[in-house]
Structures are given as structure tokens and as C-alpha cells.
Motif scaffolding. Structure first.
Motif, PDB file in Angstrom:
ATOM      1  N   ILE A   3       7.682 -98.355  -9.927  1.00  8.45           N
ATOM      2  CA  ILE A   3       6.320 -98.563 -10.712  1.00  8.45           C
ATOM      3  C   ILE A   3       5.357 -98.398 -11.514  1.00  8.45           C
ATOM      4  O   ILE A   3       4.800 -96.995 -11.524  1.00  8.45           O
ATOM      5  CB  ILE A   3       5.593 -99.427  -9.575  1.00  8.45           C
ATOM      6  N   ASN A   4       5.534 -98.800 -12.814  1.00 12.35           N
ATOM      7  CA  ASN A   4       4.695 -98.469 -14.296  1.00 12.35           C
ATOM      8  C   ASN A   4       5.904 -98.256 -14.801  1.00 12.35           C
ATOM      9  O   ASN A   4       4.864 -97.394 -16.686  1.00 12.35           O
ATOM     10  CB  ASN A   4       3.829 -97.539 -13.695  1.00 12.35           C
ATOM     11  N   SER A   5       6.638 -97.484 -14.314  1.00  9.19           N
ATOM     12  CA  SER A   5       7.214 -97.003 -15.526  1.00  9.19           C
ATOM     13  C   SER A   5       7.662 -97.872 -16.956  1.00  9.19           C
ATOM     14  O   SER A   5       8.412 -99.386 -16.653  1.00  9.19           O
ATOM     15  CB  SER A   5       9.146 -96.383 -15.168  1.00  9.19           C
ATOM     16  N   LEU A   6       7.952 -97.474 -17.842  1.00 12.78           N
ATOM     17  CA  LEU A   6       8.902 -98.005 -18.729  1.00 12.78           C
ATOM     18  C   LEU A   6       9.573 -98.133 -18.874  1.00 12.78           C
ATOM     19  O   LEU A   6      11.334 -96.811 -19.057  1.00 12.78           O
ATOM     20  CB  LEU A   6       7.996 -97.879 -21.084  1.00 12.78           C
ATOM     21  N   VAL A   7      11.348 -98.910 -19.073  1.00 19.20           N
ATOM     22  CA  VAL A   7      11.502 -99.140 -19.018  1.00 19.20           C
ATOM     23  C   VAL A   7      12.617-100.135 -20.599  1.00 19.20           C
ATOM     24  O   VAL A   7      11.836-101.141 -20.400  1.00 19.20           O
ATOM     25  CB  VAL A   7      12.982 -99.572 -17.778  1.00 19.20           C
ATOM     26  N   THR A   8      13.905-100.253 -20.825  1.00 20.62           N
ATOM     27  CA  THR A   8      15.124-100.711 -21.226  1.00 20.62           C
ATOM     28  C   THR A   8      16.063-101.913 -20.257  1.00 20.62           C
ATOM     29  O   THR A   8      16.436-100.272 -19.824  1.00 20.62           O
ATOM     30  CB  THR A   8      15.282-100.655 -22.330  1.00 20.62           C
ATOM     31  N   ASP A  15      16.788-104.390 -25.801  1.00 23.41           N
ATOM     32  CA  ASP A  15      16.198-105.180 -26.699  1.00 23.41           C
ATOM     33  C   ASP A  15      15.056-104.756 -26.762  1.00 23.41           C
ATOM     34  O   ASP A  15      14.300-104.962 -27.863  1.00 23.41           O
ATOM     35  CB  ASP A  15      16.929-106.251 -27.008  1.00 23.41           C
ATOM     36  N   LEU A  16      14.203-104.570 -25.768  1.00 24.09           N
ATOM     37  CA  LEU A  16      13.221-105.241 -24.940  1.00 24.09           C
ATOM     38  C   LEU A  16      12.649-103.885 -24.714  1.00 24.09           C
ATOM     39  O   LEU A  16      13.416-103.230 -24.142  1.00 24.09           O
ATOM     40  CB  LEU A  16      12.247-106.188 -24.897  1.00 24.09           C
ATOM     41  N   VAL A  17      11.577-103.584 -24.277  1.00 22.14           N
ATOM     42  CA  VAL A  17      10.941-102.564 -23.676  1.00 22.14           C
ATOM     43  C   VAL A  17       9.962-102.770 -22.402  1.00 22.14           C
ATOM     44  O   VAL A  17       9.091-104.220 -23.053  1.00 22.14           O
ATOM     45  CB  VAL A  17       9.344-101.324 -24.412  1.00 22.14           C
ATOM     46  N   PHE A  18      10.460-103.062 -21.109  1.00 20.41           N
ATOM     47  CA  PHE A  18       9.627-103.902 -20.439  1.00 20.41           C
ATOM     48  C   PHE A  18       8.604-102.314 -18.967  1.00 20.41           C
ATOM     49  O   PHE A  18       8.990-101.225 -19.234  1.00 20.41           O
ATOM     50  CB  PHE A  18      10.470-104.132 -19.088  1.00 20.41           C
ATOM     51  N   ARG A  19       7.262-103.098 -18.719  1.00 24.51           N
ATOM     52  CA  ARG A  19       7.080-101.890 -17.525  1.00 24.51           C
ATOM     53  C   ARG A  19       7.676-102.546 -16.679  1.00 24.51           C
ATOM     54  O   ARG A  19       7.475-103.599 -15.476  1.00 24.51           O
ATOM     55  CB  ARG A  19       5.691-101.678 -18.033  1.00 24.51           C
ATOM     56  N   ILE A  20       7.585-101.684 -15.364  1.00 23.44           N
ATOM     57  CA  ILE A  20       7.814-102.126 -13.953  1.00 23.44           C
ATOM     58  C   ILE A  20       6.844-102.591 -13.433  1.00 23.44           C
ATOM     59  O   ILE A  20       5.846-101.757 -13.494  1.00 23.44           O
ATOM     60  CB  ILE A  20       9.055-101.048 -13.126  1.00 23.44           C
ATOM     61  N   VAL A  21       6.487-103.410 -12.952  1.00 23.04           N
ATOM     62  CA  VAL A  21       5.014-104.091 -11.864  1.00 23.04           C
ATOM     63  C   VAL A  21       5.249-104.261 -10.943  1.00 23.04           C
ATOM     64  O   VAL A  21       4.299-104.237  -9.916  1.00 23.04           O
ATOM     65  CB  VAL A  21       4.307-105.249 -12.656  1.00 23.04           C
ATOM     66  N   ASP A  22       6.749-103.653  -9.966  1.00 18.72           N
ATOM     67  CA  ASP A  22       7.269-104.078  -8.574  1.00 18.72           C
ATOM     68  C   ASP A  22       8.595-104.162  -8.634  1.00 18.72           C
ATOM     69  O   ASP A  22       9.025-104.314  -9.515  1.00 18.72           O
ATOM     70  CB  ASP A  22       6.862-105.528  -8.382  1.00 18.72           C
ATOM     71  N   ILE A  23       8.789-103.309  -7.295  1.00 23.00           N
ATOM     72  CA  ILE A  23      10.454-102.873  -6.856  1.00 23.00           C
ATOM     73  C   ILE A  23      10.495-103.620  -5.521  1.00 23.00           C
ATOM     74  O   ILE A  23       9.698-103.533  -4.514  1.00 23.00           O
ATOM     75  CB  ILE A  23      10.977-101.816  -7.244  1.00 23.00           C
ATOM     76  N   GLU A  25      14.076-104.839  -3.354  1.00 24.30           N
ATOM     77  CA  GLU A  25      15.393-104.829  -2.559  1.00 24.30           C
ATOM     78  C   GLU A  25      15.735-104.749  -3.997  1.00 24.30           C
ATOM     79  O   GLU A  25      17.118-105.201  -3.757  1.00 24.30           O
ATOM     80  CB  GLU A  25      15.677-105.425  -2.202  1.00 24.30           C
ATOM     81  N   ASN A  26      16.086-103.675  -4.385  1.00 26.43           N
ATOM     82  CA  ASN A  26      16.705-102.852  -5.607  1.00 26.43           C
ATOM     83  C   ASN A  26      16.535-103.526  -6.222  1.00 26.43           C
ATOM     84  O   ASN A  26      17.858-103.151  -7.663  1.00 26.43           O
ATOM     85  CB  ASN A  26      17.789-102.597  -4.455  1.00 26.43           C
ATOM     86  N   LYS A  27      15.288-104.370  -6.818  1.00 29.79           N
ATOM     87  CA  LYS A  27      15.159-105.163  -7.708  1.00 29.79           C
ATOM     88  C   LYS A  27      13.767-105.401  -8.711  1.00 29.79           C
ATOM     89  O   LYS A  27      12.782-104.819  -7.630  1.00 29.79           O
ATOM     90  CB  LYS A  27      15.666-106.637  -7.631  1.00 29.79           C
ATOM     91  N   ALA A  28      13.706-104.899 -10.018  1.00 30.13           N
ATOM     92  CA  ALA A  28      13.068-104.499 -10.308  1.00 30.13           C
ATOM     93  C   ALA A  28      12.082-105.672 -11.439  1.00 30.13           C
ATOM     94  O   ALA A  28      12.963-106.764 -11.984  1.00 30.13           O
ATOM     95  CB  ALA A  28      12.833-103.400 -11.232  1.00 30.13           C
ATOM     96  N   ILE A  29      10.849-105.973 -10.767  1.00 29.19           N
ATOM     97  CA  ILE A  29      10.325-107.114 -11.473  1.00 29.19           C
ATOM     98  C   ILE A  29      10.064-106.378 -12.632  1.00 29.19           C
ATOM     99  O   ILE A  29       9.315-105.388 -12.707  1.00 29.19           O
ATOM    100  CB  ILE A  29       9.218-107.445 -10.817  1.00 29.19           C
ATOM    101  N   LEU A  30       9.974-107.304 -13.819  1.00 27.13           N
ATOM    102  CA  LEU A  30       9.687-106.924 -15.198  1.00 27.13           C
ATOM    103  C   LEU A  30       8.096-107.117 -16.315  1.00 27.13           C
ATOM    104  O   LEU A  30       8.625-108.885 -16.028  1.00 27.13           O
ATOM    105  CB  LEU A  30      10.796-106.481 -15.954  1.00 27.13           C
ATOM    106  N   LYS A  31       7.645-106.561 -16.410  1.00 31.37           N
ATOM    107  CA  LYS A  31       6.733-107.495 -17.808  1.00 31.37           C
ATOM    108  C   LYS A  31       6.740-107.080 -18.792  1.00 31.37           C
ATOM    109  O   LYS A  31       7.159-105.330 -19.423  1.00 31.37           O
ATOM    110  CB  LYS A  31       5.698-106.640 -17.412  1.00 31.37           C
TER     111      LYS A  31
END
Length: 248
Positions: A3-8, A15-23, A25-31
Motif C-alpha cells: 500500500i502506497n507504492s507507485l505503480v503502472t 500509461d498512467l501512474v497510480f498509487r496502491i490504496v488497498d490490496i 486477494e492479489n488485486k490492487a485498488i488503485l488511485k
């Protein structure tokens, strides 16, 4: 990744930079880090973003007459981080603004009382949104949060009917533009269902707040000042007013 890692996203060509706000079951919720978009993705579809330089947000210049009494802004934002950036921007422009972090689905509950409390000239209704890929763009149920923005607009327009007395800017990334305009927004996103920058609604509000009431907003100038160029709207006058002083 955490959580809070910056990812693409690999599947979207980074194409876009996201921040992981939650994880979950192996799926990241992104903002979106600089675009008003929410998404999710499998962890194996993500790559950590290498921060070579700090992401900075440069602001367009807004010139105004210091003798003008500027329009007051009420800003409702579905994202706490974006709200913080918005309030910093209003401060940089020396504008009078009140901001509230309210989840999109809860905005209809609070908008009437906040309008009555602050008596704003300009109302910003924004946060996150998204259109389900490959679906009918004319069905509001295919949008993540457009229905909540629309309901908030309906209530706001029951409180202040005139589009001259309360200028409303509504929407986020990929929002149902036509529905927002139909329900009373002066400006809205996104006519082409594209992403908007987190500061785009703030930039539009700032131009309205500093343009004299005797002048119509120069739509092309405002559009060009936004980062995404994905805001549309109707003819609207500014909300700054001249001040007159008596005495000798």
C-alpha cells in the motif's frame, strides 16, 4: 508491492501512474496520482514506478484585478489527497474556498446543508469516476460515480436554481458529461470520456472566481489552461465584482 507504492499497469502500456490504496486477494485498488481515476488490477499486472524526479504540478497564470471582490468557492471532493492539493491551489491563487472530503455516494446527503452554510458563488463537485470499458456511454449505470454527481447536482439546483447565481463544475475522469450538463452544471467532464487532471476543476473554478461578472468566461482560454483539455460547458459569466468606496 505494498500500500502506497507507485505503480503502472503493464496491460495498459504504463500509461498512467497510480498509487496502491488497498490490496485484496492479489488485486490492487488503485488511485491515479495526478489523474482523477480509480481502478483495480491484478498484482502481476503492475510494475513499480521508478521515481526519478518528484512529480510536480505547475499552475497556469491567472491574472485578476486586486480591487475585485472574488467569487467564493465550495469544493466537495471524493478523494482526500486530491482535496488537499485543491485547497493548496486555491491558496496559491489567493482565493476564498471551503473544502470537504466526502465520498461520492454521500455527496447528495450533505450538499444542501453545505450550500446553506457557506452561500458559495461557485460549487465544485468532483472526485473519482470511470466508464466501464466497452459499454453504452449513454447509460448512467455504466459509470462508477456519475449517478452520485448527478443526484448532487439535482439537489444543488433545487437550492439555487440560477446558473448565474451559483456556477457549478462537476465530474471527474470519464464522467457522463451530457447528464451533468442537463442536470444543471455550467462546466463538466468529460465530453470525450477521457481522463482529467486532478487540478482541472480547480483551474476552471479559479478563472470563474476572478473574471468580472460583466464578462463572459472565455471558454477557449479556460480550456487551454487545463491540463487534460477535457472540460466542456455552457455560456457562463464570471463571478468577481467591482468594489466602490465612498468618502473624499
Amino acid at each position: 508491492m505494498k500500500i502506497n507504492s507507485l505503480v503502472t499497469r503493464i496491460s495498459h502500456g504504463h500509461d498512467l501512474v497510480f498509487r496502491i490504496v488497498d490490496i485484496k486477494e492479489n488485486k490492487a485498488i488503485l488511485k491515479g496520482e495526478i489523474f482523477r481515476i480509480a481502478a483495480d488490477a491484478p498484482l502481476n499486472d503492475l510494475k513499480e514506478y521508478e521515481v526519478k524526479n518528484k512529480i510536480t504540478l505547475s499552475l497556469p497564470s491567472i491574472k485578476y484585478d486586486a480591487k475585485l471582490l472574488q467569487g467564493r468557492i465550495l469544493h466537495l471532493d471524493g478523494d482526500e489527497f486530491y482535496l488537499k492539493k485543491a485547497m493548496e491551489t486555491y491558496k496559491n491563487y489567493s482565493l476564498s474556498a471551503e473544502g470537504y472530503f466526502i465520498k461520492e455516494k454521500d455527496m447528495p446527503k450533505y450538499v444542501e446543508s453545505l450550500i446553506n452554510k457557506h452561500q458559495p458563488d461557485i460549487l465544485v463537485i468532483t472526485g473519482h469516476d470511470a466508464l466501464i470499458k466497452g459499454t453504452n456511454i449513454n447509460d448512467i449505470n455504466n459509470y462508477k460515480n456519475s449517478k452520485y454527481f448527478v443526484e448532487t447536482l439535482k439537489i444543488a439546483r433545487r437550492v439555487v436554481k440560477s446558473k448565474n447565481d451559483l456556477v457549478i463544475i462537476a465530474g471527474a475522469c470519464q464522467s457522463y458529461y451530457e447528464a451533468l450538463i442537463e442536470e444543471g452544471a455550467n462546466f463538466a467532464s468529460s465530453p470525450k470520456r477521457k481522463n482529467i487532471h486532478l487540478l482541472d476543476p480547480i483551474i476552471v473554478a479559479s478563472f470563474i472566481a476572478t473574471t468580472p461578472i460583466s464578462q463572459e468566461i472565455d471558454y477557449q482560454k479556460v480550456l487551454n489552461a487545463t491540463y487534460s483539455k477535457q472540460i466542456g460547458g455552457i455560456e457562463t459569466k464570471g463571478l468577481a465584482r467591482k468594489q466602490y468606496f465612498g468618502g473624499n
